[in-house]
Design a protein around this motif. Sequence first.
Motif, PDB file in Angstrom:
ATOM      1  N   GLU A   9      48.525  38.817  39.439  1.00 52.92           N
ATOM      2  CA  GLU A   9      49.575  37.649  39.510  1.00 52.92           C
ATOM      3  C   GLU A   9      48.877  36.318  39.647  1.00 52.92           C
ATOM      4  N   PHE A  10      47.624  36.270  40.024  1.00 46.82           N
ATOM      5  CA  PHE A  10      46.758  35.158  40.252  1.00 46.82           C
ATOM      6  C   PHE A  10      45.965  34.744  39.030  1.00 46.82           C
ATOM      7  N   GLY A  11      46.233  35.500  37.903  1.00 45.89           N
ATOM      8  CA  GLY A  11      45.405  35.311  36.778  1.00 45.89           C
ATOM      9  C   GLY A  11      43.936  35.415  36.805  1.00 45.89           C
ATOM     10  N   ILE A  12      43.592  36.478  37.314  1.00 44.07           N
ATOM     11  CA  ILE A  12      42.296  36.986  37.613  1.00 44.07           C
ATOM     12  C   ILE A  12      42.128  38.360  37.039  1.00 44.07           C
ATOM     13  N   ASP A  13      41.082  38.381  36.148  1.00 46.95           N
ATOM     14  CA  ASP A  13      40.591  39.615  35.623  1.00 46.95           C
ATOM     15  C   ASP A  13      40.189  40.782  36.652  1.00 46.95           C
ATOM     16  N   PHE A  14      39.860  42.011  36.265  1.00 48.07           N
ATOM     17  CA  PHE A  14      39.594  42.991  37.041  1.00 48.07           C
ATOM     18  C   PHE A  14      38.162  43.183  37.358  1.00 48.07           C
ATOM     19  N   THR A  15      37.416  42.517  36.653  1.00 50.82           N
ATOM     20  CA  THR A  15      35.975  42.790  36.837  1.00 50.82           C
ATOM     21  C   THR A  15      35.121  41.613  37.349  1.00 50.82           C
ATOM     22  N   SER A  16      35.493  40.364  37.416  1.00 49.11           N
ATOM     23  CA  SER A  16      34.771  39.182  37.822  1.00 49.11           C
ATOM     24  C   SER A  16      35.053  38.958  39.326  1.00 49.11           C
ATOM     25  N   PRO A  17      33.932  38.321  39.869  1.00 51.16           N
ATOM     26  CA  PRO A  17      34.109  37.968  41.220  1.00 51.16           C
ATOM     27  C   PRO A  17      34.944  36.923  41.571  1.00 51.16           C
ATOM     28  N   VAL A  18      35.535  36.977  42.779  1.00 53.20           N
ATOM     29  CA  VAL A  18      36.567  35.822  42.911  1.00 53.20           C
ATOM     30  C   VAL A  18      36.075  34.688  43.844  1.00 53.20           C
ATOM     31  N   ASP A  19      36.392  33.490  43.386  1.00 51.70           N
ATOM     32  CA  ASP A  19      35.820  32.262  44.242  1.00 51.70           C
ATOM     33  C   ASP A  19      37.290  32.219  45.043  1.00 51.70           C
ATOM     34  N   ILE A  20      37.433  32.813  46.238  1.00 58.45           N
ATOM     35  CA  ILE A  20      38.712  33.069  46.800  1.00 58.45           C
ATOM     36  C   ILE A  20      38.946  31.551  47.527  1.00 58.45           C
TER      37      ILE A  20
END
Length: 235
Positions: A17-28
């Motif tokens: 929903e936030f447009g983030i893939d499933f393998t990258s670290p997140v800049d929360i």
Amino acid sequence: MKNNTDLNEEALYLRKEFGIDFTSPVDIFSLIGNLDSMTTILYPFSNNISGISIKIESERIIAINSTQSYGRQRFTAAHELYHLFIEEENMVICENVEWEQKPDSEKEADIFASYFLIPDEALKQFIEKNLNRDNKHLTAEDVIEIQQYFQISHKATLYRLKIDKYSYDKELWDLKAIDLAKKQGYNKKLYQSNSKMKQYKTTGNYIKKLEEIRSKNIISQGKYEELQREAFIND
């Protein structure tokens, strides 16, 4: 209480929903800072509170204890996303208590945060490709590499590895991670809290709204400056 599979699926759903893939670290913090109607507050709460989430109609607020380590603050931010977007609770105060003392909703939010920051596939790929491990036993150095890559605290990393049944020496729970991280060439930021000058901060929609009502002359300059001070906005 929800099972881990369901919580992992919810974490993947929200990443999508936030447009983030499933393998990258997140800049929360960058992520929540760019969400519509989201305000983030850093505040030095007492040690027994890790974070607070508030939802008022379409407005959402996340408050994070800025005396905790940067890695823990990132985990708390992901934890509060569960309360706001999955549970859709109006207000939750999250206390620092032992796992056994936590209500189910808090345990679910913790597991969700682990999966949101480190999805199954991301963890598997990192261990296989970056650490070149073909078994499930990890060294102390491996654990440091994982927490640095995904930017979460030492204990949160150990809990996350435990969920996926990776093994490691039990002495790692007592390891002073900051010392080993320095030996591996990493800086101390992940393991330290904010300096006192940076423990009070507001970002996000509150500032946008404040600038909007100021530009429309809805409030006086004096009131504008007062509201800035109340929200710890120095500039």
